[in-house]
Design a protein around this motif. Sequence first.
Motif, PDB file in Angstrom:
ATOM      1  N   TRP A 262       0.810  -1.213   0.000  1.00 33.25           N
ATOM      2  CA  TRP A 262       0.000   0.000   0.000  1.00 33.25           C
ATOM      3  C   TRP A 262       0.848   1.270   0.000  1.00 33.25           C
ATOM      4  O   TRP A 262       0.309   2.368   0.018  1.00 33.25           O
ATOM      5  CB  TRP A 262      -0.916  -0.003   1.219  1.00 33.25           C
ATOM      6  N   ALA A 362      -9.251   2.212   1.020  1.00 27.32           N
ATOM      7  CA  ALA A 362      -8.940   0.786   0.960  1.00 27.32           C
ATOM      8  C   ALA A 362     -10.190  -0.050   1.202  1.00 27.32           C
ATOM      9  O   ALA A 362     -10.453  -1.028   0.495  1.00 27.32           O
ATOM     10  CB  ALA A 362      -7.863   0.449   1.990  1.00 27.32           C
ATOM     11  N   ALA A 363     -10.976   0.324   2.200  1.00 25.35           N
ATOM     12  CA  ALA A 363     -12.205  -0.415   2.502  1.00 25.35           C
ATOM     13  C   ALA A 363     -13.190  -0.316   1.344  1.00 25.35           C
ATOM     14  O   ALA A 363     -13.838  -1.305   0.960  1.00 25.35           O
ATOM     15  CB  ALA A 363     -12.831   0.126   3.782  1.00 25.35           C
ATOM     16  N   ARG A 366     -12.233  -2.618  -1.529  1.00 25.16           N
ATOM     17  CA  ARG A 366     -12.534  -4.020  -1.249  1.00 25.16           C
ATOM     18  C   ARG A 366     -14.030  -4.314  -1.439  1.00 25.16           C
ATOM     19  O   ARG A 366     -14.414  -5.402  -1.871  1.00 25.16           O
ATOM     20  CB  ARG A 366     -12.126  -4.369   0.180  1.00 25.16           C
ATOM     21  N   ALA A 367     -14.872  -3.329  -1.098  1.00 27.06           N
ATOM     22  CA  ALA A 367     -16.321  -3.542  -1.150  1.00 27.06           C
ATOM     23  C   ALA A 367     -16.898  -3.278  -2.528  1.00 27.06           C
ATOM     24  O   ALA A 367     -17.955  -3.795  -2.875  1.00 27.06           O
ATOM     25  CB  ALA A 367     -17.016  -2.658  -0.120  1.00 27.06           C
ATOM     26  N   ALA A 438     -15.474  -2.928   7.567  1.00 22.51           N
ATOM     27  CA  ALA A 438     -14.156  -3.336   7.054  1.00 22.51           C
ATOM     28  C   ALA A 438     -13.142  -3.300   8.193  1.00 22.51           C
ATOM     29  O   ALA A 438     -12.892  -2.247   8.781  1.00 22.51           O
ATOM     30  CB  ALA A 438     -13.711  -2.413   5.927  1.00 22.51           C
ATOM     31  N   VAL A 441      -8.077  -4.018   6.845  1.00 22.88           N
ATOM     32  CA  VAL A 441      -7.949  -4.143   5.391  1.00 22.88           C
ATOM     33  C   VAL A 441      -6.473  -4.174   4.994  1.00 22.88           C
ATOM     34  O   VAL A 441      -5.693  -3.322   5.383  1.00 22.88           O
ATOM     35  CB  VAL A 441      -8.663  -2.981   4.674  1.00 22.88           C
ATOM     36  N   GLY A 442      -6.103  -5.181   4.219  1.00 21.99           N
ATOM     37  CA  GLY A 442      -4.718  -5.360   3.805  1.00 21.99           C
ATOM     38  C   GLY A 442      -3.880  -6.139   4.790  1.00 21.99           C
ATOM     39  O   GLY A 442      -2.751  -6.522   4.477  1.00 21.99           O
ATOM     40  N   GLU A 446      -7.867  -9.491   7.728  1.00 19.30           N
ATOM     41  CA  GLU A 446      -8.829  -8.692   6.962  1.00 19.30           C
ATOM     42  C   GLU A 446     -10.212  -9.340   6.935  1.00 19.30           C
ATOM     43  O   GLU A 446     -10.352 -10.538   6.719  1.00 19.30           O
ATOM     44  CB  GLU A 446      -8.339  -8.500   5.532  1.00 19.30           C
ATOM     45  N   SER A 447     -11.216  -8.500   7.146  1.00 16.59           N
ATOM     46  CA  SER A 447     -12.607  -8.937   7.066  1.00 16.59           C
ATOM     47  C   SER A 447     -13.424  -7.775   6.523  1.00 16.59           C
ATOM     48  O   SER A 447     -13.397  -6.679   7.077  1.00 16.59           O
ATOM     49  CB  SER A 447     -13.122  -9.350   8.449  1.00 16.59           C
ATOM     50  N   VAL A 448     -14.134  -8.008   5.426  1.00 10.73           N
ATOM     51  CA  VAL A 448     -15.005  -6.988   4.833  1.00 10.73           C
ATOM     52  C   VAL A 448     -16.385  -7.612   4.649  1.00 10.73           C
ATOM     53  O   VAL A 448     -16.547  -8.568   3.889  1.00 10.73           O
ATOM     54  CB  VAL A 448     -14.444  -6.483   3.482  1.00 10.73           C
ATOM     55  N   GLU A 483     -20.850 -13.088  -4.587  1.00 10.21           N
ATOM     56  CA  GLU A 483     -20.284 -12.004  -3.788  1.00 10.21           C
ATOM     57  C   GLU A 483     -21.122 -10.736  -3.933  1.00 10.21           C
ATOM     58  O   GLU A 483     -21.568 -10.384  -5.032  1.00 10.21           O
ATOM     59  CB  GLU A 483     -18.850 -11.726  -4.241  1.00 10.21           C
TER      60      GLU A 483
END
Length: 495
Positions: A262, A362-363, A366-367, A438, A441-442, A446-448, A483
């Motif tokens: 990142w 970042a979040a 991911r979403a 989120a 993240v990274g 990580e959990s989103v 997803e």
Amino acid sequence: MNGKLYGVGLGPGDPSLMTVRAVEAIAEADVVAYHSARHGRSIAHSIAAKHIRADHIEERLVYPVTTETTDHPGGYKGAMEEFYAEASARLAAHMDSGRTVAVLAEGDPLFYGSYMHMHKRLADRYDTEVIPGVTSVSAAAARLGAPLAEGEEVLTILPGTLPEEELAARLAATDAAVVMKLGRTFPKVRRALETAGRLGEARYVERATMSGERLAELADVEVESVPYFSVAVLPSQVDAEPPARERGEVVVVGTGPAGPLWLTPESRGALAAADDLVGYTTYLDRVPVRPGQRRHGSDNRVEAERAEFALQLAQRGRRVAVVSGGDPGIFAMATAVLEAASQEEYRYVPVRVLPGVTAANAAAARAGAPLGHDYATISLSDRLKPWEVIAGRLRAAASADLVLALYNPGSRSRTWQVGKARELLLEYRPPETPVVVARDVGGPQESVRVVRLGELEPAEVDMRTVLLVGSSQTQVVRRGDGEEIVWTPRRYPEA
């Protein structure tokens, strides 16, 4: 029976640096092929001259164009493509007749060399052996007497033909580097080194091991005097003496939400160039350890003290990187450093702020694209501002139908703010409003997830979590793989 193809690396120029195997391959060959410009002179031929016999068949592969323009309908690329196809066909005809062909290559055959164009066209059809050679990179380091890379340093090899901004970014981000193919690219390469802050350490090597060899500080080299067979070198920084400075500087660096993937090239370069790293220990642990670099870790609650300490180091001539997570200007260290730097005693210390990837960005990535339209960023922490202010801002943003990025939503000592924020937002948004939860993240944990506002569970939210609360327009779509993706349209409906 078909003949054999040799790709023969001759080394950087001095015939005595040819390998024993290179000499053997030339001796075994029936045909010796080498590239040249239209003037007929060939550096490869001159290096291997004493090993070329009278009974060798010589194939001179003459480039149709080098630096001049061409009237070929396909332009430069088309002219060269046609040349390589014709040259490889000539060599194939020899091998089809049972002759062994040795293609001579300066340096190493598969390192920025013309031989590789023959190799790609012939190696799948004929028995082929590539004999490696000493590269100009190794020769330049040997002539400078300077290590190229040591320990865990990263060495980057760059062609000077890259765009200037790309060169500057890569030079800023690496530990050590060699820039090839100078000549007409030299002015651009010099500017890129200066932009990257590396000009002072750059060395210049011209015609390493050859007649006319020259070594110099790159900053002292006249632009008009640089031939193609020269390289720029940024040698190893291990054991390098830091330059004497009357005053240093402070650079506030954002590391992004997690690890090295990142980091921007500019931030990576600033971290590598620093004499001292100052920061919250968790963020410092993301930065690789470098010999000679001092690290000053501290607790997360002493931002003002960290800022002043960094400025005091800079006053003593140190180049200091203050390490911050995410983007340093968003709920992070840039404000603390600039506030301290505004005091009279630090007003003349240079301070720069380098951006980083934010936790919200970042979040969102991911979403999907929940921040695709207008949004507001609010911290739920009431350590530095009263809850009444936070609540007022939440109401204002919610009533304006903005997507919300909520930072610092909760911690072990702050467990009620998320619940209060949810209650307040439900006054303006329906319970089915999507919320991206989120966490890390990274990072390794990580959990989103996408939940609905009415189902948001405060107990599942901590300081490593960012919440993205959708507007009335935010969509949730389940893709073919099952997803869910979240996005906010850029077009807002007319009233």
